[in-house]
Design a protein around this motif. Structure first.
Motif, mmCIF file in Angstrom:
data_model
loop_
_atom_site.group_PDB
_atom_site.id
_atom_site.type_symbol
_atom_site.label_atom_id
_atom_site.label_comp_id
_atom_site.label_asym_id
_atom_site.label_seq_id
_atom_site.Cartn_x
_atom_site.Cartn_y
_atom_site.Cartn_z
ATOM 1 N N UNK A 52 -44.442 -47.997 -29.753
ATOM 2 C CA UNK A 52 -45.482 -47.718 -28.751
ATOM 3 C C UNK A 52 -44.873 -47.279 -27.422
ATOM 4 N N UNK A 53 -43.506 -47.128 -27.397
ATOM 5 C CA UNK A 53 -42.869 -46.740 -26.138
ATOM 6 C C UNK A 53 -43.055 -45.257 -25.835
ATOM 7 N N UNK A 54 -43.561 -44.502 -26.847
ATOM 8 C CA UNK A 54 -43.822 -43.081 -26.591
ATOM 9 C C UNK A 54 -45.278 -42.800 -26.935
ATOM 10 N N UNK A 55 -45.779 -41.688 -26.405
ATOM 11 C CA UNK A 55 -47.175 -41.366 -26.702
ATOM 12 C C UNK A 55 -47.354 -39.850 -26.553
ATOM 13 N N UNK A 56 -48.509 -39.378 -26.972
ATOM 14 C CA UNK A 56 -48.791 -37.953 -26.801
ATOM 15 C C UNK A 56 -49.066 -37.700 -25.321
ATOM 16 N N UNK A 57 -48.629 -36.540 -24.809
ATOM 17 C CA UNK A 57 -48.898 -36.258 -23.396
ATOM 18 C C UNK A 57 -50.403 -36.294 -23.129
ATOM 19 N N UNK A 58 -50.772 -36.769 -21.936
ATOM 20 C CA UNK A 58 -52.170 -36.800 -21.481
ATOM 21 C C UNK A 58 -53.079 -37.670 -22.344
ATOM 22 N N UNK B 99 -44.194 -35.192 -27.535
ATOM 23 C CA UNK B 99 -44.384 -36.589 -27.092
ATOM 24 C C UNK B 99 -43.807 -36.784 -25.694
ATOM 25 N N UNK B 100 -44.211 -37.874 -25.082
ATOM 26 C CA UNK B 100 -43.569 -38.283 -23.819
ATOM 27 C C UNK B 100 -43.347 -39.796 -23.878
ATOM 28 N N UNK B 101 -42.417 -40.280 -23.039
ATOM 29 C CA UNK B 101 -42.268 -41.749 -22.972
ATOM 30 C C UNK B 101 -43.510 -42.286 -22.274
ATOM 31 N N UNK C 251 -45.920 -40.854 -12.089
ATOM 32 C CA UNK C 251 -45.065 -41.198 -10.935
ATOM 33 C C UNK C 251 -43.683 -41.623 -11.414
ATOM 34 N N UNK C 252 -43.603 -42.235 -12.605
ATOM 35 C CA UNK C 252 -42.308 -42.739 -13.088
ATOM 36 C C UNK C 252 -41.515 -41.684 -13.828
ATOM 37 N N UNK C 253 -41.924 -40.416 -13.730
ATOM 38 C CA UNK C 253 -41.197 -39.292 -14.334
ATOM 39 C C UNK C 253 -40.866 -39.535 -15.799
ATOM 40 N N UNK C 254 -41.858 -39.418 -16.681
ATOM 41 C CA UNK C 254 -41.573 -39.655 -18.096
ATOM 42 C C UNK C 254 -40.667 -38.542 -18.654
ATOM 43 N N UNK C 255 -39.954 -38.867 -19.732
ATOM 44 C CA UNK C 255 -39.169 -37.861 -20.450
ATOM 45 C C UNK C 255 -40.055 -37.300 -21.562
ATOM 46 N N UNK C 256 -39.850 -36.004 -21.902
ATOM 47 C CA UNK C 256 -40.674 -35.367 -22.939
ATOM 48 C C UNK C 256 -39.784 -34.967 -24.091
ATOM 49 N N UNK C 257 -40.296 -35.042 -25.310
ATOM 50 C CA UNK C 257 -39.513 -34.512 -26.419
ATOM 51 C C UNK C 257 -40.438 -33.883 -27.458
ATOM 52 N N UNK C 258 -39.803 -32.965 -28.212
ATOM 53 C CA UNK C 258 -40.578 -32.207 -29.204
ATOM 54 C C UNK C 258 -39.855 -32.357 -30.535
ATOM 55 N N UNK C 259 -40.587 -32.565 -31.585
ATOM 56 C CA UNK C 259 -39.962 -32.652 -32.908
ATOM 57 C C UNK C 259 -40.365 -31.453 -33.732
ATOM 58 N N UNK C 260 -39.510 -31.091 -34.672
ATOM 59 C CA UNK C 260 -39.862 -29.945 -35.535
ATOM 60 C C UNK C 260 -39.107 -30.039 -36.848
ATOM 61 N N UNK C 261 -39.477 -29.154 -37.824
ATOM 62 C CA UNK C 261 -38.835 -29.170 -39.146
ATOM 63 C C UNK C 261 -38.087 -27.874 -39.361
ATOM 64 N N UNK C 262 -37.009 -28.026 -40.078
ATOM 65 C CA UNK C 262 -36.222 -26.824 -40.380
ATOM 66 C C UNK C 262 -36.896 -26.060 -41.514
ATOM 67 N N UNK C 263 -37.022 -24.750 -41.353
ATOM 68 C CA UNK C 263 -37.687 -23.995 -42.425
ATOM 69 C C UNK C 263 -36.678 -23.158 -43.186
#
Length: 1901
Positions: A1746-1752, A1882-1884, A1889-1901
């Motif tokens: 639960x430490x990460x979530x979808x943005x917005x 996703x974002x943390x 205000x706490x400047x979350x980090x963002x990350x994106x996942x993907x699959x190799x095709x």
């Protein structure tokens, strides 16, 4: 002039006065009596003469002026009276013999031609001190130099030599009458009269010369040899203004000098009062002997209610004793040991500690007294003449209770009355503060009027009835209640009309009305003029009374005077009451002296002759002789036979009983309560050490030693020795060897007698010589001797006064830093007063288990005073607490017949007769049965018949308590004689239990005891009462107090019939009944209780208490921080039905291995006690009961006769202990106690659940109540609350009662407890010298790269050429990283996956630790203190805290892209390490050494230690680790923690990180350390370059170490084992500095220690691999490799991989190892992750996913740093993010430029994107995933295209914000090969205000 009587002088009266005067002068030992005529005829109304009234002779004045002129050179007309002279004048006044001016004293004219100059002797030699002060004066042996005062030379002192036998001792006593002196001027010797001597030295006196008046000072030589004025000579109790103004005057009133003491001075409020009696109780005059037995009345002080301290308020005045009578004059009454007073009884309210000579063989130091009462004239009509033969005629010695108002003077036969201040303080309403008044429910205005007090007093007396005596405490409560009622009524009536008080007019009839219901027991006499009329009338009636007439018990005399208002007093005439009141005024020591005096002087002869005949009138001795003849040579069979069976004496002596195996004598057990208390004690000691207020540093000590001080009782000494031997404590503490411990035990127990001084000095020498040993001084039964100044001591008044106080409170003890004083007492009341030096927080109380009804966990329960009181309601036929009514009736009849004897003497004689006749009745003369009381008869029957019932011959013990040693010896002789003549000498033994001597038992009884015990050695004899287990015997226990001896289980009867109204303090009563208190099995208490129907409430309590006991046990199981301990004490009862008792089955598991924690480390502690033989089962007689648990319980283990079968208490019993066989039911109940009526009414009165009345008594004879208004002590008060109550409301009478260092004051449970405490204290000290270090083998050893060892084995240092050719081992071997992602190597790909999978799957585990002894080279936390490093640790003075200065230091960091400002806090002492600008002290740089420096006494590299949350526990004291050589140590701390670190480490340099890093992880600290160091290196290079030093010569290394590094070890190839390295860090640094070409290495480190580390396992001396925790970092080479300042975890692995890929060398030295301490607090602890906005308190824990979530999204946002959430998420999300990589080590996840822990199931392949970097060979590897973390511009699309991925491999791209995430994907052309979906972003879970980090996942095709 008139006389003070009615005007005509009757010749009879004149004769009487003359007779008395002559007699007084004959008996007088000091002061000259008043002339008889002035006494009878001089006008009493004349004003006392004062110094101003006496005109000095003119020539004297002239002489004086001339003298002053010559002295000063100018005339001095200032007041000629100097202080000394005034003092003299006051003395004159006190000494002068009448109220008229003194008759000029005619001096013999001086011989012709002799010198008459003042200050010179008749031979003309100078005697003045001024002129002789430098002279050497020879004086004969036995003489002292003293200073005399001449009235004509006020400023001068004349020097004389006087024989010291004629001078008083320090207490103003024992000066021989007469005089012997020499003139030191002319040397004339042998003046036998002071008059002659005063003429010779020209004193020129106008009054009768008296040595007391003119010899003023001792003279002493100072260290320079100058003779100077010393202390005042203590005539008559120090009559100086300074010490105590005592009354020597015969004038009215000056004989009352009083102190305003705390509300009542002496022992119990009722002991004070000037008892001027022929026998204040019994018969000797205990009255203060008035100083000159003259017949002028002395006047008592007035009792006023005014707030000013009235003179009457002190009950303490001085002693009127000057020394033993020298000659016996015929005029004395035959019985009195003290000169019979003349006609006057001064009756001060104060008690002139009135005791007569017979009472004081030992000097008694006196408290200084203050105010002096001015003489006042005596108005006529205020005198009472005591009729002659009052006592003889009436058989009553009236006691006058001082009431309100002024008592008259008493003349005549004053020996026959007693004046008691018992209730006087109740009538003086004390001044209380408002909060106290509110607490009592009173208002300040509401005080009782005199009228109301009179009515209350009468009501109280009416209510008392014929048996009771007035008790001060009871009446105080009545007064308090009345005041509370008035207050309530006043409040109710404030609205309406005021209620009318009792008017003085109504008083007489109201008083009579109340008294009318008393059946004539209380009479009221009302007079108009003075109290004297009423008292005279009463005494006259009494003397004329015929015996058959009925006397009232009390007469209340009221004087309704118009002028003075109402006054009153009470005259007690009741036979029983008056005697009890008079006797209760004496302290124990006084009445014991009184008894011995009566016995010595033969006063008892009438009584003795009365008892020579039996109750049937036969002559006792003849009767016994007749029986002996009839029996002949044979004796009654010793056992296993009837009383009528006889055998010959030889046969009887040879009879052997059967052996008795159910005696569990050989066991020493520690029961659960003892363990608990021992732990409480220990935690208290830890608390003292932690508080830092006392300088107790436990870490400093490595050993425990002790000494036990016990009261003077031979048996108690032996008992304590036995316990020490059986417990094995000497061996456990390492004090003695196993073989010698038995003999050596005696050195550890010291008796408080005259030899203590030498033994104690030896002990104190040991204390001083062994600073690293913690000594414990255990003062057992500390209430006994601490304050024996007033109460005298053990056997009547031996001079042990205050011995304990001198020992415990001597300066050496108070100052010793390695000595702990433990005061152990069941009656700690003398230590709980307002003056106590022991803080209440330093008291450890015996544990309380609330109710004994259902103690499911305890087998045996403590049966104490409360239980005895409650047992009266059991409704069983033979109660345990009894009063022998028949005996009391007999006593009363005898007391009426012998009014002059002390009641204890009468009781004792009667008791002896009772036992003798019972013996005769049971054996030969059945006709005597009706004349013994049933109680006595049944006891004796049981005692002598029980041995006859069995083959073993075992029987019961009976204790008869006889406090007076003489009476006890008499009782023993008489009973023994009766026993022997009746032929019972083999049937039972009679033993005198005298504390001063050892037990003496007849040899045939010793043989019997040995047979029962089995294997005792030949020479064994019983030494303690417990050794007498099973022996049929009578123990006559004597001595002032029972001292805590333990009695055997066979004790069945405790006869306390002699303990009566002299025992009116709580301690006295409770310790007597304490003799019988013991442990019993639960059935005893339950059985009878079940028979009565328990009320509902009781049952509820029963159930709750069961839960309580559970809680208690749970509490024990919880590791107690600083765990704790128990004291104990013995011999008492009282307090709290604490059923502390033996450990039971359930708690047994605990008692064997309670968990125990020293401040930081937990360890299982086996509390089992080592086996030892010998010694009766210490069943810990906890004296704990009455009233809630006071400190009572004591270990006096009477392993109470309990019928526990083999399931009995199994607590820690020894190997080989036999199960206890079933003991017959006879042993099931606690001993039966027979009390006197007085004690029974106090102890037995438990109505309505109230505590026994004894609990409200004064707690101890050596303390006094502070105020008569005080709340009641209630039954629910815990012992802690009682302690606070006594501390508030009592004050000590002698300073002695305060003592103690920081020590534990009483807790109780005694010997077993405090021995256990010593044991666990020792274990804890050892524990403090140990440390828990991690002990874990290396991980991943099987798939590490083989470092081809190209070097020869024995090489001490690495060779850079060959070392750089070794491959780097990228696998992490540090065991703390066992749950981290593996780093991919080619070798890893070949390892069988399953094996790794199994080992990894385990859950987070507790890391392995092992306990190691600290060496002297360890690093320490704040709890360590020692002489060597205290300068290193502490500021030398408080002011130095401010001596450290704050310096800002700014540099720019390319990584952060901004200026960084750090702060240095630099203590003054460390400024030499820094360079400051010349102007303004601006910090420029930190000094660095040169590579070429060869200083071996300094550590070259600066040491940086980042620390967080460990200001106390961090190992930041490197003094010992560095062997004391100089080093530069910087603590790196976060801004918000800086104040804490600064407080604990004031001498350390602090480097404070900027506030923006307050929430950062350890990466930030390491990053800033490195950046700062590089910046500083450049500054230093620039600075030194100017001085001509080459840039590359500046030392480029720093040490970065964790705050948990504790020990460093060296492992040599030769040794098979690892040994602690003999040279701490310094050796490490030396070693690395001598490494050739050291500056070519980037990082140097050492390996982590583990127990598996042996020289075999050290394959190579050096490895090229990861290093952690303690590194030497080359900041020059690693300039371009940075720590990731965002990181919380694995920052060092990440940094090592970057450094290696940059081609730099990392070297680990394998011959050194580092031990890391397991620190439980602080450090890199996880944040507690909480929602940013708390919705409700009770939220389920938040899972890592639960430490990460979808943005917005609407997801709960968390209050934690983004980076922290990300790292935690990645550790747990490998299944979701990289499903293809799970357990697939052939296909690792590719991580570029970073190493992140993504879970142990996944391998990571680290690749650096930097050009020319060295990377692992990954040709042919198909990666299962790609991790891009904050990648920089070096990572490009081309780089990524080189790597191959599995189909379905996953990607994770992490960026700072959403826009850079999009840019990165575009820049790296990721969409070509990877497929993204919208929902994969996703974002943390942070707010924006706490400047979350963002990350994106993907699959190799």
């Amino acid at each position: 002039m008139g006389n003070s009587y009615a005007g005509q002088l009757k010749s009879a009266q004149f004769e009487e006065a003359l007779h008395n005067s002559i007699e007084a002068s004959l008996r007088c030992s000091s002061v000259v009596p008043r002339p008889i005529f002035s006494q009878l005829y001089l006008d009493p109304d004349q004003h006392p003469f004062s110094s101003a009234d006496v005109k000095p002779k003119v020539e004297d004045l002239d002489k004086d002026l001339v003298h002053r002129y010559t002295q000063n050179g100018s005339l001095d007309f200032s007041n000629n009276l100097t202080v000394n002279e005034m003092e003299d004048d006051e003395d004159d006044e006190e000494m002068s013999d009448s109220n008229s001016p003194p008759i000029p004293y005619s001096q013999k004219p001086a011989p012709e031609g002799s010198c008459t100059t003042d200050g010179f002797c008749q031979a003309g030699k100078d005697l003045r001190l001024v002129s002789l002060c430098m002279e050497q004066i020879d004086i004969p042996a036995g003489f002292l130099l003293v200073g005399a005062k001449s009235p004509n030379l006020p400023e001068h002192i004349l020097v004389c030599a006087v024989d010291k036998r004629f001078l008083p001792d320090d207490h103003g006593k024992n000066a021989l009458l007469g005089f012997s002196g020499n003139c030191i001027g002319c040397g004339e010797r042998g003046f036998r009269y002071f008059t002659e001597f005063s003429n010779h030295i020209n004193l020129k006196l106008t009054t009768q010369p008296k040595k007391q008046k003119h010899l003023k000072y001792y003279l002493v030589r100072s260290s320079q040899g100058v003779l100077s004025k010393g202390p005042l000579i203590c005539w008559k109790e120090c009559r100086s203004r300074q010490s105590s103004a005592t009354c020597h005057s015969m004038k009215p009133n000056s004989s009352v000098s009083s102190t305003v003491t705390p509300e009542n001075g002496t022992t119990n409020g009722y002991k004070s009062g000037f008892i001027q009696t022929d026998a204040a109780n019994g018969n000797s005059s205990h009255g203060g002997k008035s100083s000159a037995s003259s017949s002028t009345p002395a006047r008592p002080g007035n009792y006023s209610l005014s707030p000013r301290p009235s003179y009457a308020s002190g009950d303490q005045a001085t002693m009127f004793i000057s020394g033993p009578p020298k000659k016996r004059h015929r005029g004395w009454y035959p019985g009195s040991p003290v000169p019979q007073p003349g006609l006057v009884v001064p009756v001060p309210t104060v008690r002139p500690l009135s005791r007569s000579e017979s009472l004081l063989s030992a000097p008694v130091p006196q408290t200084p007294l203050t105010g002096i009462l001015q003489p006042r004239p005596i108005p006529a009509g205020e005198t009472v003449i005591v009729p002659e033969n009052l006592l003889t005629n009436s058989g009553v010695r009236p006691v006058i209770l001082i009431g309100y108002g002024t008592l008259p003077y008493f003349y005549g036969n004053v020996g026959d009355i007693v004046v008691s201040p018992l209730l006087v303080n109740c009538y003086k309403i004390p001044q209380l503060e408002n909060k106290d008044l509110e607490h009592l429910g009173l208002t300040g205005s509401q005080l009782l009027s005199v009228e109301n007090m009179i009515l209350l007093t009468i009501q109280y007396l009416v209510r008392l009835g014929p048996d009771q005596i007035p008790l001060r405490e009871e009446f105080e409560q009545i007064m308090l209640k009345a005041m509370q009622e008035f207050t309530l009524r006043e409040r109710a009536l404030q609205m309406g009309a005021q209620c009318a008080p009792v008017s003085p007019g109504q008083l007489p009839w109201l008083a009579r009305l109340i008294a009318s219901v008393s059946q004539d027991l209380v009479h009221v006499i009302v007079t108009q003029n003075s109290l004297a009329e009423g008292i005279s009338e009463t005494l006259r009636t009494l003397s004329e009374m015929r015996h058959y007439q009925r006397l009232p018990d009390y007469v209340v005399a009221i004087c309704a005077s118009k002028i003075r208002g109402n006054e009153f007093c009470v005259v007690v005439l009741g036979q029983h009451q008056s005697r009890a009141l008079a006797e209760s005024m004496l302290t124990t020591s006084e009445f014991l002296k009184e008894i011995s005096y009566e016995l010595i002087t033969g006063k008892v002869s009438f009584l003795a002759s009365h008892f020579k005949t039996t109750s049937l009138g036969d002559d006792l001795d003849k009767l016994l002789d007749k029986m002996q003849q009839r029996r002949g040579e044979s004796v009654v069979t010793p056992f296993n036979g009837d009383l009528h069976e006889c055998v010959s004496a030889q046969e009887a002596a040879a009879m052997i009983p059967t052996q008795n195996l159910d005696l569990d004598i050989e066991t020493f057990q520690i029961y659960q309560p003892q363990l608990t208390v021992a732990r409480k004690l220990l935690s208290q000691v830890c608390a003292i050490a932690d508080s830092g207020s006392q300088s107790l540093d436990l870490g400093h000590f490595s050993k425990v030693d002790f000494i036990i001080i016990v009261p003077r009782s031979e048996v108690l000494v032996q008992q304590t020795l036995q316990r020490i031997r059986q417990s094995g404590v000497l061996v456990d503490l390492g004090l003695e060897e196993n073989g010698t411990a038995y003999q050596r035990a005696e050195k550890y127990v010291v008796r408080l007698d005259n030899e203590i001084q030498t033994k104690f000095e030896v002990f104190m020498r040991r204390v001083k010589q062994n600073p690293y040993t913690l000594f414990v001084l255990v003062h057992d039964n500390s209430h006994v001797e601490l304050t024996s100044v007033i109460s005298g001591s053990l056997s009547h008044g031996e001079p042990s006064h205050g011995l304990a106080d001198r020992v415990i409170n001597c300066r050496e003890v108070l100052e010793a830093f390695n000595l702990l004083v433990l005061q152990v007492s069941s009656f700690p009341y003398t230590l709980q007063t307002q003056q106590s030096r022991i803080s209440s927080s330093n008291e450890v109380h015996w544990i309380q288990l609330d109710n004994m009804e259902d103690m499911s966990c305890e087998e045996k329960l403590y049966f104490g005073l409360n239980e005895y009181s409650k047992s009266l309601q059991w409704g069983i036929t033979s109660p345990l607490l009894r009063c022998d009514e028949t005996f009391e009736k007999m006593v009363n009849t005898l007391l009426e017949r012998y009014p002059r004897l002390h009641s204890m003497v009468v009781r004792c004689y009667l008791l002896i007769q009772q036992y003798s006749e019972a013996l005769m009745a049971l054996t030969t003369m059945a006709s005597l049965r009706d004349h013994s009381t049933p109680e006595t008869l049944s006891i004796m029957d049981d005692l002598i018949s029980s041995p006859g019932k069995t083959r073993s011959g075992r029987g019961h013990m009976l204790i008869i308590r006889v406090p007076s040693v003489q009476l006890a010896m008499l009782a023993k002789e008489r009973l023994q004689e009766v026993r022997d003549k009746l032929g019972l000498q083999y049937r039972f033994e009679i033993i005198l239990g005298n504390p001063a001597s050892e037990l003496s038992v007849a040899t045939h009884f010793v043989a019997r005891l040995k047979t029962w015990r089995g294997n005792e050695p030949e020479e064994w004899t019983p030494r303690t009462y417990q050794d007498l287990e099973g022996l049929p015997c009578i123990v006559i226990l004597t001595g002032k107090d029972p001292l805590g001896e333990t009695f055997p289980r066979s004790l069945k009867y405790c006869d306390l019939r002699l303990i009566d109204s002299s025992y009116l303090t709580r301690t006295a009563l409770e310790q007597e009944v304490g003799l019988a208190c013991c442990y019993v099995s639960k059935e005893v208490i339950r059985g009878p209780a079940v028979a009565l129907d328990l009320s509902g409430k009781e049952q509820e309590r029963a159930t709750t208490s069961e839960n309580d006991s559970d809680e208690l046990l749970i509490d024990l199981e919880r590791p107690q921080s600083n765990s704790s301990a128990v004291t104990g004490t013995s011999g008492s009862i009282m307090e709290n039905g604490v059923s502390s008792s033996s450990a039971a089955d359930r708690s047994q598991k605990l008692s064997l291995t309670p968990s125990f924690q020293s401040p930081a480390n937990s360890m299982g502690l086996d509390e089992g006690v080592s086996a030892g033989t010998g010694g009766a089962g210490e069943t810990l007689k906890q004296e704990c009961d009455s009233l809630g648990p006071q400190m009572a319980s004591s270990t006096t283990s009477k392993p109470s006769s309990s019928s526990s079968s083999s399931s009995g208490p199994r607590a820690l019993s020894w190997p080989g202990q036999l199960p206890q066989g079933c003991r017959g039911l006879h042993a099931a109940l606690p001993p039966i106690v027979i009390l006197s009526k007085a004690a029974y009414s106090l102890l037995g009165s438990q109505r309505g659940g109230k505590p026994p009345a004894s609990s409200s008594l004064l707690p101890h004879a050596d303390v006094a109540w502070v105020s008569s208004l005080r709340p009641l002590l209630h039954k629910d008060m815990s012992s802690e609350e009682q302690s606070l109550y006594y501390r508030q409301w009592t004050s000590a009478l002698t300073q002695a009662s305060q003592g103690q260092e920081t020590s534990k004051s009483p807790g109780v449970g005694k010997t077993g407890s405090y021995l256990q405490f010593l044991r666990i204290l020792f274990r804890m000290l050892i524990r403090l010298l140990e440390v828990d270090v991690y002990d874990e083998g290396e991980i991943n050893a099987d798939h590490s790269e083989c470092s081809g060892i190209s070097q020869a084995e024995g090489e001490p240092w690495p060779d850079i050429e060959s070392f750089s050719k070794m491959p780097f081992d990228v696998s992490v071997h540090d065991p703390k990283y066992s749950l981290m992602s593996l780093v991919y190597t080619e070798k890893l790909a070949g390892v069988k996956q399953e094996a790794i999978k199994d080992s990894k799957v385990e859950e987070p585990r507790k890391r392995g630790t092992v306990s190691m002894m600290l060496t002297k080279y360890a690093a320490y936390n704040t709890f360590h203190h020692c002489e060597q490093c205290h300068q290193y640790m502490d500021c030398t003075s408080a002011s130095q805290m401010s001596d450290s200065t704050l310096h800002a230091f700014t540099f720019s960091s390319s990584m952060l892209g901004e200026e960084v400002q750090l702060y240095f806090i630099i203590p003054k002492s460390k400024e030499s390490h820094f360079v400051f600008s010349k102007q303004g002290k601006h910090l420029e740089s930190m000094r660095l050494p040169l590579v070429s420096d060869k200083n071996l006494n300094a550590v070259k590299s600066p040491i940086f230690t980042p620390s967080s949350g460990r200001h106390e526990h961090g190992l930041l004291n490197l003094f010992h680790a560095m062997e004391g050589i100089s080093h530069l140590h910087l603590l790196v701390v976060k801004e918000y923690e800086m104040p804490l670190y600064r407080k604990y480490w004031p001498n350390h340099i602090m480097l404070v990180l900027p506030g923006m890093f307050n929430n950062a992880g350890v990466g930030a600290a390491r990053f800033l350390i490195k950046e700062l160091s590089y910046h500083n290196l450049e500054l230093e290079r620039n600075r030194l370059e100017e001085l001509g030093v080459k840039r590359q010569c500046v030392w480029p290394f720093i040490v970065v170490m964790d705050d948990s590094c504790v020990l460093w070890n060296i492992h040599s190839v030769q040794d098979q084992t690892s040994q602690p390295m003999e040279a701490g860090v310094s050796r490490k640094n030396v070693s690395l500095k001598t490494t050739p070409k050291i500056i070519h290495y980037a990082i140097l480190g050492i390996q982590k220690w583990s127990s598996k580390l042996t020289s075999q396992s050290l394959k190579a001396p050096f490895s090229r691999c990861h290093v952690h925790d303690f590194i030497l970092l080359n900041i020059d080479l690693t300039q371009n490799v940075q720590y990731d300042f965002n990181r919380y975890f694995c920052e060092d692995v990440d940094f090592n991989l970057r450094t290696n890929s940059s081609g730099l060398l990392i070297c680990r030295f394998n011959n050194f190892s580092l031990m890391k301490k397991h620190v439980q607090v602080g450090g890199q602890r996880d944040f507690i992750i909480k929602p940013k906005i708390m919705v409700s308190e009770s939220l389920a824990p938040i899972l890592p996913l639960q430490y990460v979530c979808a943005p917005d999204s609407e997801h709960t946002l968390l209050a934690a740093p983004a980076q922290f959430l990300l790292e935690k998420f990645l550790q747990h999300a490998s299944y979701k993010l990289f499903p293809k990589a799970i357990h697939n080590f052939k296909s690792p996840v590719l991580a570029i430029d970073c190493y992140l822990n993504i879970g142990p199931e996944v391998a990571i392949c680290y690749i650096s994107s930097r050009p020319h970097s060295s990377n692992v060979n990954c040709e042919g590897v198909f990666f299962s995933g790609l991790l891009l973390y904050l990648c920089d511009s070096f990572v490009g699309a081309d780089l990524l295209k080189k790597f191959k991925f599995l189909k379905g491999a996953t990607l994770c791209v992490i960026c700072q914000d959403r826009s850079s995430l999009r840019q990165t994907i575009v820049r790296l052309e990721l969409e070509d090969e990877w497929q993204f979906r919208l929902r994969d972003e996703f974002q943390t879970a942070n707010s924006s205000d706490d400047k979350p980090l963002y990350f994106l996942t993907g699959r190799h095709v």
